[in-house]
Enzyme design. Structure first.
Site, PDB file in Angstrom:
ATOM      1  CB  CYS A   1      -0.903  -0.004   1.233  1.00  0.00           C
ATOM      2  SG  CYS A   1      -1.920   1.486   1.351  1.00  0.00           S
TER       3      CYS A   1
ATOM      4  CB  CYS B   1      -4.492  -4.191   2.957  1.00  0.00           C
ATOM      5  SG  CYS B   1      -5.930  -3.120   3.180  1.00  0.00           S
TER       6      CYS B   1
ATOM      7  CB  CYS C   1      -2.157   5.284   1.506  1.00  0.00           C
ATOM      8  SG  CYS C   1      -2.628   5.701  -0.186  1.00  0.00           S
TER       9      CYS C   1
ATOM     10  CB  CYS D   1      -3.053  -3.745  -2.843  1.00  0.00           C
ATOM     11  SG  CYS D   1      -4.666  -3.195  -3.417  1.00  0.00           S
TER      12      CYS D   1
ATOM     13  CB  CYS E   1      -9.603   0.832   0.405  1.00  0.00           C
ATOM     14  SG  CYS E   1      -8.266   1.448  -0.631  1.00  0.00           S
TER      15      CYS E   1
END
Lengths: 113, 118
Positions: B58, B79, B60, B77, B88
């Protein structure tokens, strides 16, 4: 008009911890979608609160030391510092109203909208 | 491998990740963000991590050790929070009730560059 400024690991202490006014720090990463969403909101905050709050942005990919020190996990994370201390944290892309509410809470007097 | 720009994945990796995202959105009955630049950025980040780490970690999250996290798998991902609860935080897969959800499960790619500063 005041812009949010980009800082780095090397300038974090001077720009954030030693600031005379509260500092809002935007921890972001280049391919993080919600970071791109919150960036204009952070910019608006910088313009609205000139002289009351300093707004800075730090790229966590390029500056892992500060992100690690403050236990950043999910990004974007916005952190408010006052007198060199972390006083509030917001995780994720949030509306401007959420940020202004948090900022106002930490001011001695309400800012003019 | 052809370059699509600084700190971006190859075209092949990007297309593979786009295909995965479109397929998974349909399968999970989720939608892409109404702002396609958000979706494009996340797919780029996933594709780059797949090339660099062997897994679509991920983009982010901040990690102390990306290699170890990719091996651990929790934030690859899709996740665990996405698979278990359709959560998400990267805003790639949005449930229809999310105010940022669009109506598309197909990427409308937006030209984006890597930014060292915003």
């Amino acid at each position: 008009m005041s812009a949010a400024i980009d800082i780095a690991d090397a300038t974090f202490e001077a720009e954030v911890l030693r600031s005379d006014i509260p500092v809002l720090v935007d921890f972001w990463a280049p391919w993080c979608g919600p970071c791109r969403m919150v960036a204009p909101v952070v910019q608006e905050i910088a313009e609205q609160y000139v002289g009351k709050v300093k707004v800075v942005k730090i790229n966590t990919d390029e500056n892992p030391q500060t992100a690690s020190q403050y236990g950043i996990r999910s990004i974007p994370t916005l952190m408010l510092f006052k007198g060199g201390q972390k006083v509030d944290v917001v995780v994720g892309a949030v509306p401007k109203a959420t940020l202004t509410t948090i900022l106002e809470k930490h001011f001695d007097t309400p800012a003019e909208a | 491998m052809e370059s699509r720009g600084y700190n971006k994945s190859s075209q092949k990796s990007f297309e593979l990740m786009r295909h995965f995202a479109e397929t998974y959105a349909k399968r999970s009955e989720t939608f892409f963000c109404s702002d396609p630049s958000i979706t494009t950025a996340v797919i780029e980040g996933l594709a780059l991590h797949k090339e660099q780490l062997g897994a679509p970690l991920c983009p982010c999250r901040f990690y102390e050790d990306k290699e170890a996290e990719a091996k651990a798998g929790y934030w690859n991902c899709p996740c665990v929070p996405m698979r278990e609860r359709k959560e998400c935080h990267c805003m790639l897969f949005l449930t229809p009730d999310n105010p940022f959800a669009g109506t598309s499960q197909t990427l409308q790619e937006v030209p984006l560059e890597y930014q060292t500063t915003q």
